[in-house]
Design an enzyme around this catalytic site. Structure first.
Site, PDB file in Angstrom:
ATOM      1  N   HIS A 100       4.694   7.403   4.984  1.00 25.25           N
ATOM      2  CA  HIS A 100       3.475   6.745   5.853  1.00 25.25           C
ATOM      3  C   HIS A 100       2.605   6.190   4.790  1.00 25.25           C
ATOM      4  CE1 HIS A 100       4.373  10.535   8.004  1.00 25.25           C
ATOM      5  NE2 HIS A 100       3.597  10.139   8.974  1.00 25.25           N
ATOM      6  N   ASP A 103       0.459   8.426   2.573  1.00 26.63           N
ATOM      7  CA  ASP A 103       1.044   8.828   1.428  1.00 26.63           C
ATOM      8  C   ASP A 103       1.114   8.335   0.281  1.00 26.63           C
ATOM      9  OD1 ASP A 103       1.665  10.715   3.958  1.00 26.63           O
ATOM     10  OD2 ASP A 103       3.803   9.736   3.986  1.00 26.63           O
TER      11      ASP A 103
END
Length: 436
Positions: A100, A103
């Site tokens: 993501h 992240d």
């Protein structure tokens, strides 16, 4: 010094090895049904659990200590995390990874700052990937963690949140495209409701349909060749999510004209939460032409939530790969380890061993699945069970040549009086156990 510097590159030592830092079953170059094992399985390390997981659970705080956690220059820590990530990919020989946007880089005070952070780390990724075989299985945008998304992203009652989410997705798609991603995934973590008394479901479904159409339109605009995938999940964090399971998502795609544009990323734990088996969701996707990729993990049978444990039970995975192979295998998709360490597994070695074990489990399951296909007993039993549908009158019934009255005439004319035939479930289960 690298976080993983004390751990050697993992190699295949065979089934008789007792070395936890070696592959017993995963042999990347082994041919399985004429194709390399690595190319069948297409393993990916997920960035979020692997490098962002802290050991937090609903009743206790962080237990993991990583060099890239804590206070300090957030972008410097993000770069340190990226260095560790590619060290792990090298140790495991991973062909893919997934992430993501939140992240890989810290969120800024504005979307422009957040996007700049993501793009800076993506530049680092591009440099790392230049002289490595590791590629991006898929990217996605985190549209669920920030409090702005507490009432959803695409389905939010505030159009400003919808617009913000769309802009965030655009950047995540651009990054995925730039890094050569094989897919782009949408998981609607908060696309659902907590209570119907403050929810206009029709409005929210239309918003979600428009959002997904925007994603597909942008895919074609930028020439992204990968697949757009939706990851079904029935609940958690919301009480009810609109992407409940594969069949529900298919109905949604049909309603908004997207059934030929979007496929599925199917997760073991989400299938279980929906009251299904993993193989059920895979075969449903096969039947509807929607199988894209999978997230490999498992739930704890005594817990009622998505525990995301590493897959360690090869008979459970064997049927999944059986149906994946029956459906033609992966094209753009793969096996993504959406799996996290237990909060008491603290060390770098634990992280490596968990992935080694998961990869071995899937490899052993693939071998069992391939053996079942090559032996042919299950396929023959299935063909025999439905064989009468190939007879001329049955083909007329299924093909639309007979209406209801014609069928009734046929039953009377042929004196049809069917008797049940055994489905042989136990015999087939015994047959499957021969390959485990």
């Amino acid at each position: 010094m690298s976080y993983f510097s004390q751990i050697p590159k993992i190699v295949h030592e065979g089934p008789d090895s007792d070395n936890p830092l070696a592959f017993r079953w995963y042999d990347p170059d082994r041919l399985v049904m004429g194709k390399r094992m690595e190319d069948h399985l297409r393993f990916a390390v997920c960035y979020w659990h692997t490098f962002c997981g802290t050991g937090l659970d609903p009743f206790g705080g962080d237990t993991f200590e990583r060099p890239w956690f804590g206070a300090g220059d957030s972008m410097a820590l993000a770069r340190l995390k990226a260095e560790a990530a590619f060290d792990l990919f090298d140790i495991l020989g991973q062909p893919f990874f997934s992430f993501h946007d939140r992240d890989i880089a810290p969120e800024g005070t504005t979307l422009a700052e957040s996007n700049a952070n993501v793009n800076a780390i993506a530049d680092l990724f591009a440099d790392k990937m230049r002289d490595r075989p590791t590629r991006l299985l898929w990217g996605t945008a985190n549209l669920f963690s920030n409090r702005r998304f507490m009432a959803g992203a695409a389905t939010n009652p505030d159009p400003d949140v919808f617009a913000y989410a769309a802009a965030q997705v655009k950047n995540a798609m651009d990054v995925t495209h730039r890094l050569g991603g094989a897919n782009y995934v949408l998981w609607g973590g908060r696309e659902g409701y907590e209570t119907l008394i403050n929810t206009n479901m029709g409005q929210e479904l239309d918003q979600m349909g428009r959002f997904l159409n925007l994603v597909v339109e942008y895919k074609h605009k930028i020439g992204f060749q990968g697949a757009i995938l939706i990851e079904p999940k029935p609940q958690e964090p919301t009480k009810h999510q609109y992407d409940f399971d594969v069949a529900t998502v298919y109905g949604f795609l049909q309603r908004y004209g997207l059934e030929n544009e979007v496929k599925m990323n199917i997760e073991v734990g989400h299938a279980v939460l929906a009251g299904h088996s993993f193989e059920h969701e895979i075969e449903t996707a096969n039947a509807l032409g929607l199988l894209g990729s999978i997230d490999a993990n498992r739930n704890d049978y005594q817990s009622g939530w998505d525990t995301d444990q590493f897959p360690m039970n090869h008979p459970e995975m064997a049927l999944a790969y059986y149906f994946i192979l029956q459906g033609g295998g992966f094209t753009t998709g793969g096996t993504n380890f959406d799996s996290k360490l237990r909060r008491q597994s603290l060390n770098a070695e634990d992280l490596v061993i968990a992935h080694v074990g998961g990869m071995d489990t899937c490899a052993r399951a693939l071998l069992a699945a391939a053996a079942m296909i090559e032996e042919g007993g299950l396929a023959q039993a299935l063909e025999d069970r439905y064989a009468k549908w190939q007879l001329p009158e049955a083909r007329k019934i299924l093909g639309g040549e007979y209406d209801l009255a014609d069928i009734a005439d046929y039953v009377a004319r042929a004196n049809i009086n069917p008797h049940p035939v055994s489905g042989r479930q136990e015999a087939l289960e015994v047959h499957i156990n021969r390959f485990m």
